[in-house]
Design an enzyme around this catalytic site. Sequence first.
Site, PDB file in Angstrom:
ATOM      1  N   GLY A 626      32.929  16.864 -51.985  1.00 57.77           N
ATOM      2  CA  GLY A 626      32.428  17.295 -53.283  1.00 57.77           C
ATOM      3  C   GLY A 626      33.431  18.178 -53.973  1.00 57.77           C
ATOM      4  N   GLY A 629      33.571  23.411 -60.375  1.00 61.37           N
ATOM      5  CA  GLY A 629      34.458  24.273 -61.126  1.00 61.37           C
ATOM      6  C   GLY A 629      35.151  25.310 -60.266  1.00 61.37           C
ATOM      7  N   GLY A 631      36.202  24.744 -57.069  1.00 56.06           N
ATOM      8  CA  GLY A 631      37.120  24.130 -56.126  1.00 56.06           C
ATOM      9  C   GLY A 631      36.464  22.961 -55.404  1.00 56.06           C
ATOM     10  CG  ASP A 743      23.498  27.423 -61.883  1.00 53.86           C
ATOM     11  OD1 ASP A 743      23.163  26.753 -62.889  1.00 53.86           O
ATOM     12  OD2 ASP A 743      24.567  27.260 -61.299  1.00 53.86           O
TER      13      ASP A 743
END
Length: 949
Positions: A626, A629, A631, A743
């Site tokens: 995967g 943003g 890394g 989030d």
Amino acid sequence: MLELRFLWFKLVWVMILWLVAVDCQSTHPTEVTALRLIRESFIDPENSLTNWRRGDPCVSNWTGVLCFNTTRDDNYLHVRELQLLNLNLSGTLSPALGRLSYMEILDVMWNQITGSIPKEIGELTNLRLLLLNGNELTGSLPEEIGYLPNLDRIQIDQNHISGPIPKSFANLNKTMHFHMNNNSLSGPIPSELSKLPLLVHLLLDNNNLSGPLPPELSELPQLLILQLDNNHFDGVIPPSYGNMFQLLKLSLRNCTLQGPIPDLSRIPKLAYIDLSNNNLNGSIPDMKLSDDITTIDLSRNQLTGSIPPSFSGLPNLQRLSLFNNSLNGSVPSNIWQNRTFNATEQLTLDMQNNNISGVSGSLILPPNVTLSLQGNPACSDASMTGFCQSPIALVSHLQSIPSNSTENCQVSCPPNYEYAPGSPAPCFCAAPLLIGYRLKSPGFSDFLAYFYSFEVYLTSGLKIKHFQLDLTHEWEKGPRLRMHLKIFPEYTVPGSNLFNESEVLRIRSLFTQWEIPDSEIFGPYELLNFTLLDPYRDIGPTPSSSSSGISKGAVAGIVIGAVFGAVLLSAFSSLYILKLHRKKYSAVSKRRRVSMASLKIEGVKSFTYEEMKRATNNFDVGNEVGQGGYGKVYKGVFTNRTVVAIKRAEEGSLQGEKEFLTEIQLLSRLHHRNLVSLLGFCDEEGEQMLVYEFMSNGTLRDHLSEKYKESLSFAMRVRIALGSAKGILYLHSEADPPIFHRDIKATNILLDSQLVAKVADFGLSRLAPVADMEGVVPGHVSTVVKGTPGYLDPEYFLTHKLTDKSDVYSLGVVFLELLTGMHPITHGKNIVREVNIAYRSGMIFSVIDAKMGSYPSECVEKFVTLALKCCQEDTDERPSMAEVVRELENIWHMMPESESRTSDYIVTESGKNVSSDQSSSSTTKNPYVSSDISGSDLVSGVVPSIAPR
């Protein structure tokens, strides 16, 4: 010149006195050295241990050091107790603790100490109390502790201890109290613990324990409390637990247990049963329970049948919770009839969300009784309307029962003095002792009924008068009962408004040495703080009362020797002072380095960069699973074959230092089957990496797109929604303090090999607001807006006020994704608006994901309704997370058996369908599904956040 000579003489005299103090020490030299090493391992920001640098430990009253009152056979004094309660210490526990070989009590409770428990503590053969709770300790339990022959109490709760419970603990033949709750202990409970002859309290709740419950625990002859809530056990509750004849409390809440409820009628004094939030099935046994029973909680299971008649006629029952089961029949009114209630007694009967048809007998309830039948067929009867509302929870916040009023007192008390509310002398101003105290496992649900009994119990244990005690209390997660005690001096003659020093020390020692006997109904207690404000401040936390035993002749000889050596010392005095300054500077620098490290560790395992390289084959591209943003995410395999997901931040990534630390700090103390587990971190070689449990089925977004050939059935989607909601509910209501995720999105909901949903990525999370000085909890946190477009709560976006309803909104968007397969924002179109339009126009089935296959239309409609309620712009119109969970459970139970129980399959890492029974006998294939809206036509969404595919 004369002034210079005078200064030189002063310096020599100071050195003489220093030599006298050093050479007069009467504490054993080995223990003096050990205490200095212990001091060096601590970080002491409030300078509580400043006097540890001067004189002799036992003679000079070093803070927290208590010694024997007379010298031992070797003519030295020895440390008996190390009492460092609540001094805001950090740093680590030094292995030098093992050199205090005479020590009986080690108390470092309620500090911020990190690192592991030194195995050298196992050398303290005289140790009776090992009190390490309320710190940030990590690592595993040393096996050496299991060989302490005199240990009475081990308290390591509220740390981050991991690994198994050592089998060596079965050797602790004098231990009565095992308090190991709120850690990360794993593996099975050793059956060998059943050999402990004196164990009365076994508190292992809120860990990661697994395996079957050992039937052998029923052989513990003295066990009073078995508290194992919030673990992950396999199988059933052993029937042998019905033979625990001494048991007072059985608490197995949220332990993934299955099977029937055992017969507990043979336990004569059982007062508290909590088996809620498991997968127990069958009917409730018609067992004659003890008259002492106060609490029966069997909610959130799969129980069937009727409410047994034996639940009637229980004289001390306070709470009977059976909600969210499949019980039928009627509620017998003789549960509350023929029972006399006094003014402080309450009875709550929560029968919500069952199949109960009504109430047998009288419908008239005493004012002390609350009955809730919401979500039952009985509510269709107009005569039952009054019972179809949610009950008011029995939670008391900072309550007290007032004694004599002081409203008519004309003069204000001086600072740190206050009117003693219970004193026989009116308007008696006195300086109280302020004590934080907590019942760790009370045997009741409502304290007010036991308020006066508790006052009698505590004042008798402290040997003070009843009117000297004033208290307030509040329920905390657990449930545990926290109290704020004020103990006032007794009025005898005018001016007697202070405790003398010996009385302060006497009362403190009763708490710190656990000399107040445990009570059956109140259970074990713990001391949280013992605050000494002016005018008691000079007494100090725990001064020693030892005497030195050094003769005058010895002192004279030492003085002569000191004078003789003063000439030599004067020559080196400048060098000594210079060296002292350098040492002090070095110590300050060391403390700063340790402080920075402790901030980063926060109680989770620290991996080396080399371990990360080996686990990922030097971050080989073939191990990438995967990217986001921050890394990349790698699949890693440690040498012990543990498979993990490693989130590696790249230089210049969006993952900043604050988010990195936030995720470590939060996840290290969160334990729930629907939250991803943080295993550790790496912060060296300029790298920041987080190590998680490996989620072999990737993200929810993966499964809604084309990455997996097998699509999720409707039943699977409901189950994923329910698991996600339960994880968020834990953050909002069970975490201490509560947490707002901030989030929530489909890429932050991960799926394990069994497709169990787990909420991930806590880098943006914020702690919920806490009560202010007046006990008022703000409704929001004011913060900079962060999150993912499409999931952001509109009101939070506009006002910057983050609330629990902000998470509800984001989860509502995820629900809409589950229903439609769409992304939150597609070609400029917002999913909430699009589904709302379809819903209001009566075309809701046109946007349902065609890949879902057959589904029960009534359940889909209810799911859509719930999702849109979550996405209301007005926060007050949104349901709470508890209501979301309840509604999802209702939808799950509404679904046909073939759909909700047998249609789920397990998807392996390769995407292969292992087992599937896609029955559609009672479902409807909707003809209005639009083939124009499918996952293959949508713009690809955000990549996985921390999860593998």
